[in-house]
Scaffold this active site. Structure first.
Site, PDB file in Angstrom:
ATOM      1  N   ARG A 121      -2.950   1.959   2.359  1.00 18.39           N
ATOM      2  CA  ARG A 121      -2.496   2.059   3.755  1.00 18.39           C
ATOM      3  C   ARG A 121      -1.191   1.675   4.104  1.00 18.39           C
ATOM      4  O   ARG A 121      -0.608   1.877   5.187  1.00 18.39           O
ATOM      5  CB  ARG A 121      -3.427   1.273   4.844  1.00 18.39           C
ATOM      6  CG  ARG A 121      -4.718   1.997   4.973  1.00 18.39           C
ATOM      7  CD  ARG A 121      -5.384   1.624   6.211  1.00 18.39           C
ATOM      8  NE  ARG A 121      -5.937   0.386   6.270  1.00 18.39           N
ATOM      9  CZ  ARG A 121      -6.856  -0.156   7.022  1.00 18.39           C
ATOM     10  NH1 ARG A 121      -7.327   0.471   7.848  1.00 18.39           N
ATOM     11  NH2 ARG A 121      -7.124  -1.621   7.058  1.00 18.39           N
ATOM     12  N   LYS A 122      -0.310   1.028   3.165  1.00 14.14           N
ATOM     13  CA  LYS A 122       0.898   0.511   3.648  1.00 14.14           C
ATOM     14  C   LYS A 122       1.874   1.328   2.695  1.00 14.14           C
ATOM     15  O   LYS A 122       2.792   0.726   2.161  1.00 14.14           O
ATOM     16  CB  LYS A 122       1.020  -0.855   3.217  1.00 14.14           C
ATOM     17  CG  LYS A 122       0.234  -1.896   4.220  1.00 14.14           C
ATOM     18  CD  LYS A 122       0.952  -1.619   5.711  1.00 14.14           C
ATOM     19  CE  LYS A 122      -0.036  -2.384   6.673  1.00 14.14           C
ATOM     20  NZ  LYS A 122      -1.221  -1.693   7.200  1.00 14.14           N
ATOM     21  N   LYS A 146      -0.957  10.577 -12.200  1.00 14.81           N
ATOM     22  CA  LYS A 146      -1.042  10.921 -10.897  1.00 14.81           C
ATOM     23  C   LYS A 146       0.368  10.891 -10.487  1.00 14.81           C
ATOM     24  O   LYS A 146       1.021   9.938 -10.380  1.00 14.81           O
ATOM     25  CB  LYS A 146      -1.800   9.877 -10.051  1.00 14.81           C
ATOM     26  CG  LYS A 146      -3.299  10.135 -10.111  1.00 14.81           C
ATOM     27  CD  LYS A 146      -4.000   9.898 -11.168  1.00 14.81           C
ATOM     28  CE  LYS A 146      -5.610  10.038 -11.163  1.00 14.81           C
ATOM     29  NZ  LYS A 146      -6.163   9.616 -12.351  1.00 14.81           N
ATOM     30  N   ASP A 166       1.818  11.556  -7.534  1.00 17.22           N
ATOM     31  CA  ASP A 166       1.890  10.383  -6.423  1.00 17.22           C
ATOM     32  C   ASP A 166       2.483   9.222  -6.699  1.00 17.22           C
ATOM     33  O   ASP A 166       3.686   8.767  -5.960  1.00 17.22           O
ATOM     34  CB  ASP A 166       0.613  10.009  -5.969  1.00 17.22           C
ATOM     35  CG  ASP A 166       0.137  11.135  -4.909  1.00 17.22           C
ATOM     36  OD1 ASP A 166       0.524  12.053  -4.517  1.00 17.22           O
ATOM     37  OD2 ASP A 166      -1.125  11.154  -4.453  1.00 17.22           O
ATOM     38  N   GLU A 211     -12.756   6.920  -9.307  1.00 19.36           N
ATOM     39  CA  GLU A 211     -12.935   7.470 -10.667  1.00 19.36           C
ATOM     40  C   GLU A 211     -12.097   6.744 -11.837  1.00 19.36           C
ATOM     41  O   GLU A 211     -11.117   6.426 -11.612  1.00 19.36           O
ATOM     42  CB  GLU A 211     -12.741   9.056 -10.656  1.00 19.36           C
ATOM     43  CG  GLU A 211     -11.423   9.396 -10.038  1.00 19.36           C
ATOM     44  CD  GLU A 211     -10.926  10.881 -10.643  1.00 19.36           C
ATOM     45  OE1 GLU A 211     -11.862  11.635 -10.603  1.00 19.36           O
ATOM     46  OE2 GLU A 211      -9.913  11.090 -10.887  1.00 19.36           O
ATOM     47  N   ASP A 240      -4.477  -5.118   3.538  1.00 21.47           N
ATOM     48  CA  ASP A 240      -4.205  -4.045   2.758  1.00 21.47           C
ATOM     49  C   ASP A 240      -3.570  -4.224   1.340  1.00 21.47           C
ATOM     50  O   ASP A 240      -3.906  -3.507   0.497  1.00 21.47           O
ATOM     51  CB  ASP A 240      -3.425  -2.861   3.721  1.00 21.47           C
ATOM     52  CG  ASP A 240      -4.240  -2.558   4.802  1.00 21.47           C
ATOM     53  OD1 ASP A 240      -5.365  -2.331   4.957  1.00 21.47           O
ATOM     54  OD2 ASP A 240      -3.416  -2.176   5.822  1.00 21.47           O
ATOM     55  N   LYS A 241      -2.740  -5.164   1.474  1.00 19.34           N
ATOM     56  CA  LYS A 241      -1.933  -5.371   0.437  1.00 19.34           C
ATOM     57  C   LYS A 241      -2.841  -6.112  -0.789  1.00 19.34           C
ATOM     58  O   LYS A 241      -2.740  -6.016  -1.928  1.00 19.34           O
ATOM     59  CB  LYS A 241      -0.970  -6.216   0.681  1.00 19.34           C
ATOM     60  CG  LYS A 241       0.317  -5.383   1.135  1.00 19.34           C
ATOM     61  CD  LYS A 241       1.079  -4.876   0.003  1.00 19.34           C
ATOM     62  CE  LYS A 241       1.441  -3.388   0.076  1.00 19.34           C
ATOM     63  NZ  LYS A 241       1.558  -2.432  -0.909  1.00 19.34           N
ATOM     64  N   LYS A 251      -3.565   3.809  -9.287  1.00 20.14           N
ATOM     65  CA  LYS A 251      -3.651   5.143  -9.959  1.00 20.14           C
ATOM     66  C   LYS A 251      -2.933   5.092 -11.160  1.00 20.14           C
ATOM     67  O   LYS A 251      -1.834   4.385 -11.314  1.00 20.14           O
ATOM     68  CB  LYS A 251      -2.901   6.212  -9.007  1.00 20.14           C
ATOM     69  CG  LYS A 251      -3.750   6.598  -7.683  1.00 20.14           C
ATOM     70  CD  LYS A 251      -2.791   7.596  -6.680  1.00 20.14           C
ATOM     71  CE  LYS A 251      -3.431   7.683  -5.589  1.00 20.14           C
ATOM     72  NZ  LYS A 251      -2.759   8.697  -4.686  1.00 20.14           N
ATOM     73  N   LYS A 258       2.900 -10.786   8.122  1.00 28.78           N
ATOM     74  CA  LYS A 258       3.689  -9.555   8.398  1.00 28.78           C
ATOM     75  C   LYS A 258       5.002  -9.872   8.880  1.00 28.78           C
ATOM     76  O   LYS A 258       5.376 -10.980   9.535  1.00 28.78           O
ATOM     77  CB  LYS A 258       2.962  -8.635   9.445  1.00 28.78           C
ATOM     78  CG  LYS A 258       1.747  -8.280   8.970  1.00 28.78           C
ATOM     79  CD  LYS A 258       1.187  -7.367  10.163  1.00 28.78           C
ATOM     80  CE  LYS A 258       1.606  -5.984  10.191  1.00 28.78           C
ATOM     81  NZ  LYS A 258       0.872  -5.147  10.954  1.00 28.78           N
ATOM     82  N   ASP A 270      -9.483  -9.007   9.314  1.00 27.97           N
ATOM     83  CA  ASP A 270      -9.338  -7.615   9.574  1.00 27.97           C
ATOM     84  C   ASP A 270      -9.611  -6.779   8.276  1.00 27.97           C
ATOM     85  O   ASP A 270      -9.016  -7.595   7.201  1.00 27.97           O
ATOM     86  CB  ASP A 270      -7.998  -7.338  10.238  1.00 27.97           C
ATOM     87  CG  ASP A 270      -7.754  -5.770  10.401  1.00 27.97           C
ATOM     88  OD1 ASP A 270      -8.773  -5.304  10.560  1.00 27.97           O
ATOM     89  OD2 ASP A 270      -6.609  -5.363  10.932  1.00 27.97           O
ATOM     90  N   ALA A 271     -10.371  -5.768   8.210  1.00 27.19           N
ATOM     91  CA  ALA A 271     -10.728  -5.050   6.975  1.00 27.19           C
ATOM     92  C   ALA A 271      -9.385  -4.708   6.322  1.00 27.19           C
ATOM     93  O   ALA A 271      -8.437  -4.370   6.862  1.00 27.19           O
ATOM     94  CB  ALA A 271     -11.501  -4.124   7.124  1.00 27.19           C
ATOM     95  N   GLU A 288      -9.839   2.761  -5.493  1.00 27.97           N
ATOM     96  CA  GLU A 288      -9.861   2.282  -4.328  1.00 27.97           C
ATOM     97  C   GLU A 288     -10.662   1.011  -4.022  1.00 27.97           C
ATOM     98  O   GLU A 288     -11.827   1.034  -4.360  1.00 27.97           O
ATOM     99  CB  GLU A 288     -10.317   3.556  -3.370  1.00 27.97           C
ATOM    100  CG  GLU A 288      -9.758   5.010  -3.523  1.00 27.97           C
ATOM    101  CD  GLU A 288      -8.240   5.129  -3.404  1.00 27.97           C
ATOM    102  OE1 GLU A 288      -7.716   4.330  -2.670  1.00 27.97           O
ATOM    103  OE2 GLU A 288      -7.716   6.189  -4.007  1.00 27.97           O
ATOM    104  N   PHE A 326      -2.828 -18.141  14.429  1.00 22.44           N
ATOM    105  CA  PHE A 326      -3.163 -17.331  13.346  1.00 22.44           C
ATOM    106  C   PHE A 326      -3.741 -17.962  12.259  1.00 22.44           C
ATOM    107  O   PHE A 326      -3.014 -18.238  11.323  1.00 22.44           O
ATOM    108  CB  PHE A 326      -1.879 -16.619  12.940  1.00 22.44           C
ATOM    109  CG  PHE A 326      -2.098 -15.294  12.024  1.00 22.44           C
ATOM    110  CD1 PHE A 326      -3.405 -14.947  11.739  1.00 22.44           C
ATOM    111  CD2 PHE A 326      -1.017 -14.588  11.659  1.00 22.44           C
ATOM    112  CE1 PHE A 326      -3.516 -14.020  10.629  1.00 22.44           C
ATOM    113  CE2 PHE A 326      -1.166 -13.646  10.616  1.00 22.44           C
ATOM    114  CZ  PHE A 326      -2.426 -13.524  10.181  1.00 22.44           C
ATOM    115  N   HIS A 358      -1.790 -10.030   2.941  1.00 23.23           N
ATOM    116  CA  HIS A 358      -2.237  -8.807   3.842  1.00 23.23           C
ATOM    117  C   HIS A 358      -3.494  -8.077   3.526  1.00 23.23           C
ATOM    118  O   HIS A 358      -3.672  -7.551   2.484  1.00 23.23           O
ATOM    119  CB  HIS A 358      -1.403  -7.976   4.451  1.00 23.23           C
ATOM    120  CG  HIS A 358      -1.384  -7.102   5.626  1.00 23.23           C
ATOM    121  ND1 HIS A 358      -2.180  -6.026   5.304  1.00 23.23           N
ATOM    122  CD2 HIS A 358      -1.229  -7.052   6.825  1.00 23.23           C
ATOM    123  CE1 HIS A 358      -2.486  -4.989   6.566  1.00 23.23           C
ATOM    124  NE2 HIS A 358      -1.907  -6.004   7.389  1.00 23.23           N
TER     125      HIS A 358
END
Length: 431
Positions: A276-277, A301, A303, A69, A19-20, A297, A197, A270-271, A56, A262, A17
């Site tokens: 995002r997931k 971090k 997060d 960074e 994003d993945k 990260k 998906k 798709d970008a 990113e 598909f 995908h």
């Protein structure tokens, strides 16, 4: 009164995908930095704990942009012919792009993108990383503080062997099994594409997973003439294998490639963006999320590292038989080491223990500062690429240290800390 009979749905996305894919590139870069740091540690004593990464990625048709960074060993910095470091206009060392591009291409190749619109060899890769800001670094370095403020959640429950919610557990398994068949080249599964998906709806009865009432799979396929019916014929045996742990309802609604063809998939369709997931990465919506992404990260971090610690604690509490469900929240301030808060919620499922008792015990058995978490879970390692698809939780701990937050080595310490003390037992029995 808690609802006992209901439907709950979670989705997952495959490694290909868009994003993945970006998450995978981001984490391949984190791992590459740690491997270089280890090599420099052996060579000249480089401090692995000084590694910093916030990477990113954006991907679109045959284009990848890597930004963010980092603080990296000298082997990843630009030098002039004399060997002196080259600096940017802010006086910071400049990052050399070559190994970052190689890490990105490796990730794309492993996932399986060799299509005209997105190809691991042909995609243009721009590296726009810069050295970490001194303003951010000062609090983290001086005080071993958190790399940012934020809230993090961990969750565990008894719904599946992995102590994960059933909908996300089975949504991941569907895609993981299909990806394994694709990589092995098993029959017609070899003609599936990397992008996919899934979505699983579970019917709960009396608060327990009872059956799967609906499932959705949209998967890329390289055979242009395949219909939705043909795709179902290819994937259904794998889906049934993945869902073997929970009954599929007789009237289950199957939606396999519901829009039809598909073929164009991944970043060409798709970008994609890193981070995002985040619900796919965690509990499929069955538990709260603090809002921070994990991939790209380093573990200063919180997060990432504190979310891992919260899952680790929640999982061990459930595995110890202290509760059927457990949610844990941690919060931090940038540059400050000690958490601002710790919250435990057993959702009324605790067994002879209260949330307040567990909060007191947690402070005793684990150092929840960023350094304490990194040390306890051994996170300063190249272990992150494996986390980029099929969830960061509910996985098997690896010999290389991957998924250390899934270990159950706190079960005994938790039970011991909560056991009645001998003097108290004597008083309770009137002695």
């Amino acid at each position: 009164m808690l609802q006992r009979d209901y439907l709950f749905t979670s989705e997952s996305v495959a490694e290909g995908h868009p994003d993945k894919l970006c998450d995978r590139i981001s984490d391949e870069i984190v791992d590459m930095i740690y491997r270089e740091a280890r090599a420099e540690q052996r060579k000249n004593g480089f401090d692995i704990g000084s590694v910093r990464a916030a990477c990113e990625v954006l991907a679109t048709t045959n284009r990848v942009i890597i930004a963010g960074e980092a603080r990296v060993p000298q082997s990843l910095l630009k030098k002039d012919k004399s060997g002196a470091l080259l600096l940017d206009n802010k006086g910071r060392p400049q990052i050399a792009p070559r190994k970052f591009r190689a890490a990105a291409r490796r990730a794309i190749k492993i996932i399986g993108y060799n299509q005209p619109g997105f190809h691991w060899q042909k995609a243009r890769i721009d590296v726009l990383l810069h050295s970490q800001s001194d303003d951010i670094a000062q609090g983290v370095d001086k005080n071993d503080g958190a790399g940012d403020q934020g809230i993090m959640f961990g969750y565990a429950c008894t719904e599946t062997p992995a102590l994960m919610p059933a909908p996300i557990y089975y949504a991941h398994k569907m895609l993981e099994i299909l990806a394994a068949a694709r990589h092995k080249g098993e029959g017609e599964a070899a003609l599936l594409g990397p992008d996919a998906k899934s979505q699983v709806t579970v019917r709960y009865k009396n608060g327990k997973p009872f059956e799967i009432s609906a499932l959705v799979l949209s998967t890329q396929h390289l055979a242009a003439d395949w219909s939705s019916a043909k795709v179902r014929q290819v994937v259904e045996p794998y889906i049934r294998q993945a869902l073997a742990g929970l009954k599929i309802a007789e009237d289950c609604r199957w939606h396999i490639n519901p829009t039809g063809k598909f073929v164009t998939g991944g970043p060409d369709g798709d970008a994609g963006l890193t981070g995002r997931k985040i619900i796919v990465d965690t509990y499929g919506g069955a538990a709260p999320h603090g809002g921070g992404a994990f991939s790209g990260k380093d573990p200063t971090k919180v997060d990432r590292s504190a979310a891992y610690a919260a899952r680790y604690l929640a999982k061990n509490i459930v595995a110890a038989g202290l509760a059927e469900r457990c949610t844990i929240q941690l919060s931090y301030a940038i540059g400050i080491a000690k958490p601002l808060s710790l919250y435990v919620n057993l959702h009324g499922s605790g067994h002879n223990v209260t949330e307040q008792q567990l909060e007191a015990v947690i402070w005793q058995i684990m150092d929840l500062t960023p350094r304490g978490i990194r040390s306890h879970l051994a996170l300063d390692k190249p272990i992150y690429a494996k986390t980029a698809a099929y969830g960061h939780f509910g996985r098997q701990p690896g010999r290389d240290g991957a998924f250390s937050w899934e270990k159950l080595d706190l079960v005994k310490p938790l039970k011991a800390a909560l056991a009645p003390k001998p003097a108290l037992q004597a008083r309770q029995h009137g002695r």
